[in-house]
Write a protein that holds these residues in place. Structure first.
Motif, PDB file in Angstrom:
ATOM      1  N   SER A 148     -10.890  -0.988 -17.445  1.00  0.00           N
ATOM      2  CA  SER A 148     -11.899  -0.072 -16.927  1.00  0.00           C
ATOM      3  C   SER A 148     -11.245   0.820 -15.874  1.00  0.00           C
ATOM      4  CB  SER A 148     -13.055  -0.865 -16.313  1.00  0.00           C
ATOM      5  OG  SER A 148     -12.581  -1.675 -15.257  1.00  0.00           O
ATOM      6  N   ALA A 149     -11.911   1.877 -15.544  1.00  0.00           N
ATOM      7  CA  ALA A 149     -11.386   2.796 -14.529  1.00  0.00           C
ATOM      8  C   ALA A 149     -11.359   2.090 -13.183  1.00  0.00           C
ATOM      9  CB  ALA A 149     -12.257   4.044 -14.451  1.00  0.00           C
ATOM     10  N   PRO A 150     -10.324   2.351 -12.382  1.00  0.00           N
ATOM     11  CA  PRO A 150     -10.268   1.725 -11.052  1.00  0.00           C
ATOM     12  C   PRO A 150     -11.377   2.260 -10.157  1.00  0.00           C
ATOM     13  CG  PRO A 150      -8.478   3.289 -11.314  1.00  0.00           C
ATOM     14  CD  PRO A 150      -9.192   3.217 -12.641  1.00  0.00           C
ATOM     15  N   SER A 151     -11.774   1.477  -9.223  1.00  0.00           N
ATOM     16  CA  SER A 151     -12.805   1.886  -8.280  1.00  0.00           C
ATOM     17  C   SER A 151     -12.264   2.968  -7.347  1.00  0.00           C
ATOM     18  CB  SER A 151     -13.240   0.674  -7.432  1.00  0.00           C
ATOM     19  OG  SER A 151     -14.078   1.099  -6.399  1.00  0.00           O
ATOM     20  N   THR A 152     -13.108   3.901  -7.006  1.00  0.00           N
ATOM     21  CA  THR A 152     -12.730   4.928  -6.034  1.00  0.00           C
ATOM     22  C   THR A 152     -13.353   4.634  -4.667  1.00  0.00           C
ATOM     23  OG1 THR A 152     -14.569   6.339  -6.726  1.00  0.00           O
ATOM     24  CG2 THR A 152     -12.421   6.721  -7.768  1.00  0.00           C
ATOM     25  N   ASP A 153     -14.003   3.468  -4.545  1.00  0.00           N
ATOM     26  CA  ASP A 153     -14.604   3.065  -3.281  1.00  0.00           C
ATOM     27  C   ASP A 153     -13.528   2.407  -2.417  1.00  0.00           C
ATOM     28  OD1 ASP A 153     -17.086   3.894  -4.225  1.00  0.00           O
ATOM     29  OD2 ASP A 153     -17.524   1.919  -5.060  1.00  0.00           O
ATOM     30  N   PHE A 154     -13.145   3.091  -1.343  1.00  0.00           N
ATOM     31  CA  PHE A 154     -12.081   2.545  -0.470  1.00  0.00           C
ATOM     32  C   PHE A 154     -12.645   2.208   0.874  1.00  0.00           C
ATOM     33  CE2 PHE A 154      -9.886   5.294  -3.510  1.00  0.00           C
ATOM     34  CZ  PHE A 154      -9.004   4.385  -4.048  1.00  0.00           C
TER      35      PHE A 154
END
Length: 133
Positions: free
Chosen positions: A127-133
């Motif tokens: 799946s696409a990596p999370s962009t929540d940092f």
């Protein structure tokens, strides 16, 4: 459920002549096998998609910097070691099941109905990596 790509490459398989030299009945047996396998996987709910790809000489490479016109070149070329011929995308309970399906694909019939023992690459679809940092 986990998705896996089962990748088939254009390759010369030891002891198996190129399909272009197979007898028509051997080609039919091979293609019928592929259709039956896809039908079985579709019926079980495991097949997402299966496709063959156009010959490598019809492929294009595209490179772009996002500003200028893209650079489009022919390829890959026959001397390339790995040329993707087709794929099956499956959604299965486990990697073990994906490997079982790949083993069935590998044993598809060739000349005189003998299993061709084609190497099938099994790769999990991430799946696409999370962009929540």
């Amino acid at each position: 459920m986990t998705k896996f790509m089962l990748l088939l490459n254009y390759e010369q398989i030891e002891g198996v002549p190129p399909m272009t030299s197979w007898a028509p009945e051997d080609i039919k047996r091979h293609i019928d096998f592929q259709h039956r396998l896809s039908d079985e996987l579709l019926a079980s709910g495991e097949l997402v998609e299966a496709r063959g790809l156009a010959a490598p000489e019809l492929a294009k490479f595209v490179v772009s910097d996002g500003v200028g016109a893209p650079v489009v070149t022919d390829g890959p070329f026959p001397e390339t070691k790995e040329l993707l011929a087709g794929y099956r995308l499956v959604d299965v309970e486990s990697e073990q099941r994906a490997v079982e399906i790949a083993a069935t694909m590998s044993a598809s019939p060739g000349p005189a109905g003998a299993p061709i023992k084609q190497a099938i690459e099994v790769r999990q679809v991430m799946s696409a990596p999370s962009t929540d940092f």
